[in-house]
Design a protein around this motif. Structure first.
Motif, mmCIF file in Angstrom:
data_model
loop_
_atom_site.group_PDB
_atom_site.id
_atom_site.type_symbol
_atom_site.label_atom_id
_atom_site.label_comp_id
_atom_site.label_asym_id
_atom_site.label_seq_id
_atom_site.Cartn_x
_atom_site.Cartn_y
_atom_site.Cartn_z
ATOM 1 N N LEU A 217 -51.280 -26.751 -51.806
ATOM 2 C CA LEU A 217 -52.557 -26.194 -51.393
ATOM 3 C C LEU A 217 -52.719 -24.776 -51.947
ATOM 4 C CD1 LEU A 217 -52.736 -27.406 -47.685
ATOM 5 C CD2 LEU A 217 -53.878 -28.396 -49.682
ATOM 6 N N PHE A 218 -53.930 -24.486 -52.370
ATOM 7 C CA PHE A 218 -54.194 -23.220 -53.057
ATOM 8 C C PHE A 218 -53.784 -22.013 -52.207
ATOM 9 C CE2 PHE A 218 -56.931 -19.674 -54.282
ATOM 10 C CZ PHE A 218 -56.721 -19.642 -55.652
ATOM 11 N N ASN A 219 -54.267 -21.950 -50.984
ATOM 12 C CA ASN A 219 -53.970 -20.787 -50.139
ATOM 13 C C ASN A 219 -52.492 -20.717 -49.771
ATOM 14 O OD1 ASN A 219 -56.531 -19.634 -50.101
ATOM 15 N ND2 ASN A 219 -57.199 -20.873 -48.372
ATOM 16 N N GLU A 220 -51.851 -21.864 -49.637
ATOM 17 C CA GLU A 220 -50.422 -21.881 -49.368
ATOM 18 C C GLU A 220 -49.656 -21.248 -50.531
ATOM 19 O OE1 GLU A 220 -46.782 -25.124 -48.612
ATOM 20 O OE2 GLU A 220 -48.880 -25.799 -48.740
ATOM 21 N N TYR A 221 -50.075 -21.607 -51.749
ATOM 22 C CA TYR A 221 -49.434 -21.012 -52.926
ATOM 23 C C TYR A 221 -49.682 -19.506 -52.988
ATOM 24 C CZ TYR A 221 -48.548 -19.386 -57.577
ATOM 25 O OH TYR A 221 -48.087 -18.625 -58.629
ATOM 26 N N MET A 222 -50.924 -19.100 -52.795
ATOM 27 C CA MET A 222 -51.246 -17.682 -52.888
ATOM 28 C C MET A 222 -50.493 -16.875 -51.833
ATOM 29 S SD MET A 222 -53.153 -17.364 -55.540
ATOM 30 C CE MET A 222 -53.202 -15.599 -55.257
ATOM 31 N N ASP A 223 -50.408 -17.394 -50.613
ATOM 32 C CA ASP A 223 -49.685 -16.695 -49.545
ATOM 33 C C ASP A 223 -48.222 -16.492 -49.929
ATOM 34 O OD1 ASP A 223 -51.964 -16.630 -47.981
ATOM 35 O OD2 ASP A 223 -51.381 -18.330 -46.722
ATOM 36 N N ALA A 224 -47.572 -17.561 -50.404
ATOM 37 C CA ALA A 224 -46.153 -17.486 -50.740
ATOM 38 C C ALA A 224 -45.905 -16.544 -51.904
ATOM 39 C CB ALA A 224 -45.621 -18.882 -51.066
ATOM 40 N N THR A 225 -46.765 -16.598 -52.895
ATOM 41 C CA THR A 225 -46.571 -15.765 -54.084
ATOM 42 C C THR A 225 -46.825 -14.296 -53.781
ATOM 43 O OG1 THR A 225 -47.170 -17.614 -55.519
ATOM 44 C CG2 THR A 225 -47.308 -15.409 -56.474
ATOM 45 N N MET A 226 -47.864 -14.015 -53.032
ATOM 46 C CA MET A 226 -48.151 -12.624 -52.694
ATOM 47 C C MET A 226 -47.056 -12.026 -51.815
ATOM 48 S SD MET A 226 -50.711 -11.774 -54.472
ATOM 49 C CE MET A 226 -50.862 -10.115 -53.788
ATOM 50 N N ARG A 227 -46.460 -12.833 -50.940
ATOM 51 C CA ARG A 227 -45.340 -12.330 -50.131
ATOM 52 C C ARG A 227 -44.198 -11.869 -51.040
ATOM 53 N NH1 ARG A 227 -46.550 -16.592 -46.463
ATOM 54 N NH2 ARG A 227 -45.006 -17.952 -47.467
ATOM 55 N N GLN A 228 -43.911 -12.652 -52.069
ATOM 56 C CA GLN A 228 -42.843 -12.271 -52.999
ATOM 57 C C GLN A 228 -43.213 -11.010 -53.774
ATOM 58 O OE1 GLN A 228 -40.744 -15.346 -55.304
ATOM 59 N NE2 GLN A 228 -42.009 -16.857 -54.258
ATOM 60 N N LEU A 229 -44.453 -10.936 -54.218
ATOM 61 C CA LEU A 229 -44.879 -9.763 -54.979
ATOM 62 C C LEU A 229 -44.879 -8.506 -54.118
ATOM 63 C CD1 LEU A 229 -47.803 -11.176 -57.149
ATOM 64 C CD2 LEU A 229 -45.608 -10.311 -57.975
ATOM 65 N N GLU A 230 -45.271 -8.642 -52.871
ATOM 66 C CA GLU A 230 -45.339 -7.475 -51.996
ATOM 67 C C GLU A 230 -43.960 -6.993 -51.559
ATOM 68 O OE1 GLU A 230 -48.367 -7.572 -48.845
ATOM 69 O OE2 GLU A 230 -49.280 -9.258 -49.903
ATOM 70 N N SER A 231 -43.033 -7.926 -51.386
ATOM 71 C CA SER A 231 -41.714 -7.540 -50.859
ATOM 72 C C SER A 231 -40.669 -7.297 -51.929
ATOM 73 C CB SER A 231 -41.199 -8.628 -49.905
ATOM 74 O OG SER A 231 -41.020 -9.855 -50.595
ATOM 75 N N GLY A 232 -40.901 -7.809 -53.136
ATOM 76 C CA GLY A 232 -39.891 -7.698 -54.185
ATOM 77 C C GLY A 232 -39.789 -6.299 -54.760
ATOM 78 N N GLU A 233 -38.576 -5.938 -55.186
ATOM 79 C CA GLU A 233 -38.359 -4.655 -55.853
ATOM 80 C C GLU A 233 -38.733 -4.807 -57.322
ATOM 81 O OE1 GLU A 233 -34.670 -1.621 -56.907
ATOM 82 O OE2 GLU A 233 -34.481 -3.009 -55.210
ATOM 83 N N ALA A 234 -39.614 -3.945 -57.797
ATOM 84 C CA ALA A 234 -40.205 -4.112 -59.120
ATOM 85 C C ALA A 234 -39.163 -4.254 -60.222
ATOM 86 C CB ALA A 234 -41.134 -2.933 -59.427
ATOM 87 N N SER A 235 -38.127 -3.431 -60.196
ATOM 88 C CA SER A 235 -37.154 -3.431 -61.281
ATOM 89 C C SER A 235 -36.254 -4.664 -61.267
ATOM 90 C CB SER A 235 -36.288 -2.173 -61.208
ATOM 91 O OG SER A 235 -35.571 -2.125 -59.987
#
Length: 267
Positions: A217-235
């Motif tokens: 599901l589109f929103n399920e994917y977006m939620d999961a991906t944004m969580r990773q982008l928001e919490s991940g360390e950039a480097s």
């Protein structure tokens, strides 16, 4: 990771995942420059989002005009993140030449592989200079879970996305000796419910005897991906995947990725 993103040039923002990322980044308060071929869709997106959004028409396969347009964007905006998301998918049969033309193949490769690499050539030197000046610098590519495990119905698409994955790995290696902290992020979606395959989804399901995989599901994917982008360390963030794509990325990291590490290569 998203804390290092303030002004995002999002290429391929007029539909599907690109539009989804645009809306999510806007919610986080980012300044967006949305770019794509269809001016009407760009204008509608800009009007829908309101403030902190600029729209620029950009055909990434117009290779003659691309350098000038990218240069103008880099001079106009203080861009810290270039997100290359544009893509198309077709489902030809190489057993039946009538299902595609030479132009179809060239168009799919140009959009999914050649253009992103050309764009990298145009923006990476700019990002290196930003990083050396102590500023945030990120380049993000959208590949696919199919980059890691190709499937027969999408021969050209799989090949192009595998090329994007390989390019991300090679680009990290080239950037390391510069000493510049330019983060190279690969977004590897699984099969998501978008319009990407809308023209042939029913045919594919018929070919597979009604057993085609169900899209995430589109929103399920977006939620999961944004969580990773928001919490991940950039480097440290290299691939962002979920669902079946996460399994494939993990397999690659645990095998070929480890082999590269044993050779002293930062992949």
């Amino acid at each position: 990771m998203t804390s290092s993103m303030s002004t995002v040039l999002l290429i391929g923002a007029t539909s599907g995942l690109g539009e989804g990322f645009a809306r999510r980044f806007h919610t986080l308060g980012k300044h967006l420059i949305v770019a794509g071929r269809r001016q009407d869709r760009l204008s509608a997106l800009q009007q829908s989002l309101g403030s902190r959004v600029d729209a620029r028409q950009l055909d990434i396969t117009d290779f003659a005009a691309l350098p000038g347009k990218v240069d103008e964007l880099l001079k106009t905006f203080d861009i810290d993140t270039v997100f290359i998301n544009a893509g198309i998918m077709k489902s030809p049969s190489f057993a039946d030449a009538s299902t595609q033309s030479n132009e179809d193949i060239i168009d799919e490769i140009n959009t999914n592989l050649t253009a992103p690499i050309v764009l990298a050539r145009l923006v990476v030197p700019y990002l290196i200079e930003r990083a050396k000046a102590g500023k945030h610098a990120n380049i993000v590519f959208t590949s696919s879970g199919l980059a890691y495990l190709p499937m027969g119905p999408y021969p050209v698409y799989c090949s192009a996305k595998a090329g994007i994955h390989a390019f991300c790995v090679a680009l990290r290696q080239q950037l390391k000796p510069t000493g510049a902290q330019v983060n190279v992020i690969e977004i590897a979606p699984p099969y998501v419910d978008t319009t990407l395959d809308a023209d042939f989804r029913d045919r594919l399901n018929a070919i597979m005897g009604g057993k085609a995989p169900k899209p995430m599901l589109f929103n399920e994917y977006m939620d999961a991906t944004m969580r990773q982008l928001e919490s991940g360390e950039a480097s440290k963030l290299k691939e962002v995947a979920t669902g079946s794509s996460q399994v494939r990325v993990n397999e690659w990291r645990g095998s070929l990725g480890k082999l590269l590490e044993s050779m002293g290569i930062d992949a």
